[in-house]
Design a protein around this motif. Structure first.
Motif, PDB file in Angstrom:
ATOM      1  N   LEU A   1     111.551 -55.694 -21.902  1.00 47.23           N
ATOM      2  CA  LEU A   1     111.386 -56.141 -20.519  1.00 47.23           C
ATOM      3  C   LEU A   1     112.499 -57.112 -20.124  1.00 47.23           C
ATOM      4  CD1 LEU A   1     109.576 -56.095 -17.996  1.00 47.23           C
ATOM      5  CD2 LEU A   1     108.259 -57.970 -19.007  1.00 47.23           C
ATOM      6  N   VAL A  50     115.634 -55.149 -19.334  1.00 50.46           N
ATOM      7  CA  VAL A  50     115.549 -54.483 -18.027  1.00 50.46           C
ATOM      8  C   VAL A  50     115.720 -55.496 -16.900  1.00 50.46           C
ATOM      9  CG1 VAL A  50     114.005 -53.247 -16.460  1.00 50.46           C
ATOM     10  CG2 VAL A  50     114.165 -52.550 -18.844  1.00 50.46           C
ATOM     11  N   MET A  51     115.015 -56.602 -16.987  1.00 47.99           N
ATOM     12  CA  MET A  51     115.058 -57.590 -15.906  1.00 47.99           C
ATOM     13  C   MET A  51     116.451 -58.212 -15.777  1.00 47.99           C
ATOM     14  SD  MET A  51     111.970 -57.905 -14.443  1.00 47.99           S
ATOM     15  CE  MET A  51     111.828 -59.579 -13.852  1.00 47.99           C
ATOM     16  N   ILE A  57     112.563 -55.499  -6.031  1.00 46.73           N
ATOM     17  CA  ILE A  57     112.093 -55.148  -7.365  1.00 46.73           C
ATOM     18  C   ILE A  57     110.599 -55.427  -7.407  1.00 46.73           C
ATOM     19  CG2 ILE A  57     112.295 -55.520  -9.854  1.00 46.73           C
ATOM     20  CD1 ILE A  57     115.064 -56.723  -9.367  1.00 46.73           C
ATOM     21  N   ALA A  79     107.145 -55.056 -10.057  1.00 47.57           N
ATOM     22  CA  ALA A  79     106.704 -54.802 -11.427  1.00 47.57           C
ATOM     23  C   ALA A  79     105.198 -54.601 -11.446  1.00 47.57           C
ATOM     24  CB  ALA A  79     107.086 -55.965 -12.342  1.00 47.57           C
ATOM     25  N   LYS A  95     113.640 -50.969  -6.984  1.00 40.35           N
ATOM     26  CA  LYS A  95     113.210 -50.681  -8.351  1.00 40.35           C
ATOM     27  C   LYS A  95     111.707 -50.950  -8.517  1.00 40.35           C
ATOM     28  CE  LYS A  95     117.747 -50.841  -8.738  1.00 40.35           C
ATOM     29  NZ  LYS A  95     118.558 -49.635  -8.495  1.00 40.35           N
ATOM     30  N   ILE A 117     109.198 -51.294 -11.823  1.00 38.01           N
ATOM     31  CA  ILE A 117     109.130 -51.367 -13.282  1.00 38.01           C
ATOM     32  C   ILE A 117     107.686 -51.162 -13.718  1.00 38.01           C
ATOM     33  CG2 ILE A 117     109.523 -52.815 -15.298  1.00 38.01           C
ATOM     34  CD1 ILE A 117     111.621 -54.348 -13.601  1.00 38.01           C
ATOM     35  N   SER A 135     105.592 -51.624 -16.560  1.00 39.27           N
ATOM     36  CA  SER A 135     105.479 -52.219 -17.887  1.00 39.27           C
ATOM     37  C   SER A 135     104.106 -51.860 -18.458  1.00 39.27           C
ATOM     38  CB  SER A 135     105.659 -53.732 -17.813  1.00 39.27           C
ATOM     39  OG  SER A 135     105.790 -54.282 -19.107  1.00 39.27           O
ATOM     40  N   TYR A 165     111.499 -47.440 -13.386  1.00 41.09           N
ATOM     41  CA  TYR A 165     111.734 -47.777 -14.786  1.00 41.09           C
ATOM     42  C   TYR A 165     110.400 -47.560 -15.497  1.00 41.09           C
ATOM     43  CZ  TYR A 165     116.179 -50.049 -13.577  1.00 41.09           C
ATOM     44  OH  TYR A 165     117.458 -50.311 -13.150  1.00 41.09           O
ATOM     45  N   VAL A 196     108.126 -49.483 -20.015  1.00 37.63           N
ATOM     46  CA  VAL A 196     108.646 -50.722 -20.595  1.00 37.63           C
ATOM     47  C   VAL A 196     107.446 -51.414 -21.239  1.00 37.63           C
ATOM     48  CG1 VAL A 196     109.969 -52.819 -20.165  1.00 37.63           C
ATOM     49  CG2 VAL A 196     110.330 -50.801 -18.727  1.00 37.63           C
TER      50      VAL A 196
END
Length: 448
Positions: free
Chosen positions: A227, A230-231, A241, A243, A349, A351, A353, A381, A384
């Motif tokens: 992570l 990626v960040m 972004i 998440a 983006k 993400i 996770s 993404y 993650v």
């Protein structure tokens, strides 16, 4: 002493975990969980307003009517940790038993929240907080212990019922993590000691979620490093972004908050469950979030936060939201449908996770959510993450350390439970003798 196990729920599906162990005249129930996928396929179902029998018929909560076949009194209800597939049915079933609910402190706080939201039944079972270094008497001859394990939520445990015939280890939901982010490491030493105490381990009930996955499940520190990579790679990106992760995964949320600060963004937690889990952990002093960290759960306050993000610039914030499984009413799904003030631009983006839970409803919803996000121009993404469950090498190690007389695979459908069978057989266990593959609602007689 007669030892008998009732496989109430979680032996044919992912979810609604529930197992009862009878030792003589005393019974302990481990977990009372919800099968969330059975709820999500219906529109606007409010489980807190529903009767337990209706939820049993839906397949959403365990059918505990098999308990009438056990001759004894329930002495304790013991949830292993605070995920809904382990505590989500307590508000519907616990009132049937004159027994305390016993769990570690964070789990008890989450159970309190479940009971406070219940609108159909009054649940007044005593709530007992118990730490791993404590023991609780179960009747005159048995004791209950909670062994600390590492999972994707804090305060997870594997309960152990110590009986004169040996210990019964309820081994659901763990990975062997020697380097977790905010907790103590996995307590393998205590499992070794239990294996060598008294009559050893009579039975081991095992979570088979990743039984078909080779190798070893990595540490949470591995996910944290992934992570971070990626960040940090997005530090110079000026757009939006977003998440998403398991709201209950406080360790992962802590990492997201820290890395957002590192790249010059203000983290904001959005979604009811995100506020509930992280807020509870913060109030208990289990995490130290920045003083200005915003947590918003109700829709109006969430929408105000989104308006602020849009007005002040998406490049200044990191919304950390619910919805990694594509749940229809979760925050990220609403964002994908354009139902919030947050607007995606091409190249923004998202993400994930988290990994999609391997169940058809979740997989379909996650696919739909990702398509909606891509249609708005978002770039994803994926994965993650590290799993919270043992892979094959972890299963081998637990069998070698515990040397149980009997093994009972659980926490999956029969297809995936079947992946555990050759693994156990390679260690000398045999179907029908000491390796017991069960369906929901069965009883297994271990000693007479």
């Amino acid at each position: 002493m007669e030892i008998e196990i009732a496989t109430i729920g979680g032996y044919e599906e992912v979810g609604r975990n529930c197992t009862a162990v009878r030792a003589g005249d005393d019974i302990v129930i481990f977990d009372m969980g919800l099968n969330l996928s059975k709820v999500l396929i219906h529109d606007n179902v409010e489980t807190e307003r529903m009767h337990s029998l209706d939820l049993i018929d839906m397949g959403a909560i365990p059918d505990d009517r098999v308990m009438s076949d056990l001759e004894g009194d329930v002495k304790a209800i013991v949830p292993t940790h605070g995920h809904l597939d382990h505590i989500g049915a307590i508000s519907k079933l616990a009132h049937r038993y004159d027994a305390p609910i016993v769990a570690r402190p964070f789990t008890i706080e989450l159970v309190k929240g479940q009971l406070e939201g219940e609108q159909k039944f009054g649940v007044d079972n005593e709530l007992v907080k118990m730490d791993p270094d404590e023991r609780m008497a179960i009747g005159d001859e048995c004791e209950l212990e909670l062994v600390h394990v590492t999972h994707s939520i804090i305060d997870a445990s594997n309960p152990v019922l110590h009986t004169p015939e040996g210990s019964v280890v309820y081994g659901l939901d763990k990975r062997i993590d020697h380097n977790p982010v905010i907790e103590e490491p996995f307590d393998m030493q205590r499992f070794r000691e239990i294996a060598n105490e008294g009559e050893g381990v009579l039975a081991y009930i095992e979570d088979t979620t990743n039984a078909g996955r080779k190798g070893r499940t990595p540490s949470e520190s591995h996910a944290r490093n992934h992570l971070k990579d990626v960040m940090y790679s997005l530090e110079d990106y000026s757009g939006g972004i977003v998440a998403t992760t398991f709201s209950s995964h406080v360790s992962r949320v802590t990492s997201l908050v820290e890395f957002a600060k590192d790249i010059g963004r203000q983290p904001i937690l959005l979604g009811r469950s995100m506020e509930r889990y992280s807020g509870t952990a913060e109030r208990m002093g289990r995490v130290n979030f920045p003083d200005n960290l915003g947590m918003f759960g109700h829709r109006k306050s969430v929408d105000r936060a989104f308006k602020r993000i849009m007005n002040e610039g998406k490049g200044n914030f990191l919304p950390i939201v619910t919805g990694h499984q594509g749940e229809p009413r979760a925050m990220l799904t609403r964002m994908g449908r354009g139902e919030t003030p947050f607007d995606f631009d091409d190249g923004d983006k998202v993400i994930f996770s988290a990994r999609v839970i391997p169940e058809p409803t979740n997989e379909g919803q996650r696919y739909q959510s990702e398509q909606l996000l891509r249609m708005q121009g978002a770039r994803i993404y994926d994965d993650v993450h590290v799993s919270g469950h043992l892979s094959q090498e972890g299963h081998y190690q637990m069998l070698q350390e515990l040397q149980p007389q009997h093994v009972i695979p659980a926490h999956q459908n029969l297809e995936n439970v079947g992946k555990y069978v050759p693994l156990a057989e390679s260690q000398g266990y045999k179907m029908g003798r000491d390796l017991h593959v069960a369906r929901n609602g069965q009883t297994i007689q271990l000693t007479e």
